[in-house]
Scaffold this motif. Sequence first.
Motif, PDB file in Angstrom:
ATOM      1  N   ASN A 179     146.305 -31.321  38.519  1.00 25.06           N
ATOM      2  CA  ASN A 179     145.285 -30.492  37.887  1.00 25.06           C
ATOM      3  C   ASN A 179     143.911 -31.158  37.970  1.00 25.06           C
ATOM      4  N   GLN A 180     143.874 -32.448  37.702  1.00 22.30           N
ATOM      5  CA  GLN A 180     142.610 -33.184  37.767  1.00 22.30           C
ATOM      6  C   GLN A 180     142.047 -33.203  39.182  1.00 22.30           C
ATOM      7  N   VAL A 181     142.933 -33.373  40.158  1.00 24.87           N
ATOM      8  CA  VAL A 181     142.495 -33.466  41.555  1.00 24.87           C
ATOM      9  C   VAL A 181     141.925 -32.136  42.051  1.00 24.87           C
ATOM     10  N   VAL A 182     142.646 -31.037  41.811  1.00 29.71           N
ATOM     11  CA  VAL A 182     142.185 -29.755  42.355  1.00 29.71           C
ATOM     12  C   VAL A 182     140.923 -29.261  41.647  1.00 29.71           C
ATOM     13  N   ILE A 183     140.789 -29.545  40.351  1.00 28.88           N
ATOM     14  CA  ILE A 183     139.569 -29.159  39.644  1.00 28.88           C
ATOM     15  C   ILE A 183     138.387 -29.992  40.142  1.00 28.88           C
ATOM     16  N   ALA A 184     138.640 -31.286  40.413  1.00 28.58           N
ATOM     17  CA  ALA A 184     137.586 -32.140  40.969  1.00 28.58           C
ATOM     18  C   ALA A 184     137.160 -31.634  42.347  1.00 28.58           C
ATOM     19  N   LYS A 185     138.127 -31.200  43.147  1.00 27.04           N
ATOM     20  CA  LYS A 185     137.816 -30.666  44.478  1.00 27.04           C
ATOM     21  C   LYS A 185     136.989 -29.386  44.370  1.00 27.04           C
ATOM     22  N   THR A 186     137.386 -28.506  43.441  1.00 28.50           N
ATOM     23  CA  THR A 186     136.640 -27.263  43.244  1.00 28.50           C
ATOM     24  C   THR A 186     135.211 -27.555  42.790  1.00 28.50           C
ATOM     25  N   SER A 187     135.064 -28.498  41.871  1.00 25.77           N
ATOM     26  CA  SER A 187     133.732 -28.871  41.383  1.00 25.77           C
ATOM     27  C   SER A 187     132.880 -29.438  42.515  1.00 25.77           C
TER      28      SER A 187
END
Length: 222
Positions: A205-213
């Motif tokens: 969850n942290q990784v994909v949200i960071a990628k989206t950001s």
Amino acid sequence: MEYLSRYLAEIREIKGFKFHPKCDRLNITHLCFVDDLLLFTRRDQKFVKIIYQCFQIFSQASGLQENMNKSSIYFGGVPEHVKLNILQQSGFGYGEFPFKYLGVPLSTKKLTTKIIAKISSWTAKRLSYAGRMQLVQSVLFGIQACWSQLSIIPAKVLKLIESYCRSFIWSRTNTINKRALIAWDKICLPKSVGDMNLINIKLWNQVVIAKTSWDLAHKSDK
């Protein structure tokens, strides 16, 4: 809608205007995509009136009107008498959580309910340890593929999901217990180091949200 966005941005300068408690830090008054609009404000009738008047001015200038059948007000921690006054003042319907915006659920309640229902249906089957691991992996993969990429899942929800999955793996039950032979974080390690390679949904969850950001921050047309 750009005119409305600019006008809503101006009300931030009104003396005494206060943002919604969760929007204060980022100075957010609204979210808008095409003709889907979310407005945020504190529960005070004064601030609701300011937001509503802003929208009315936009309607008069553009000729666009709200669809009363599709418009609702959602409350959180608001006394009943304040709710009634705001609803009467605006004329909108009373909305209840959870609801969707642009097809995305704005509550994780449905997620936990689905997972508990799945595990409850599995407990009736006489599954081997490997079978239980495979089913849990499928649940976690579903979360990783969909929910984790939509928003930050609350830590409390992630912990609850892990607790149900852990109890099902080790005890074959759909109720949370503390019986576990191996720590959950270790189970999520790769098979190359001797563990089960379950998906760590918190890290994912942290990784994909960071990628989206990152993608949003580096868009050429932002």
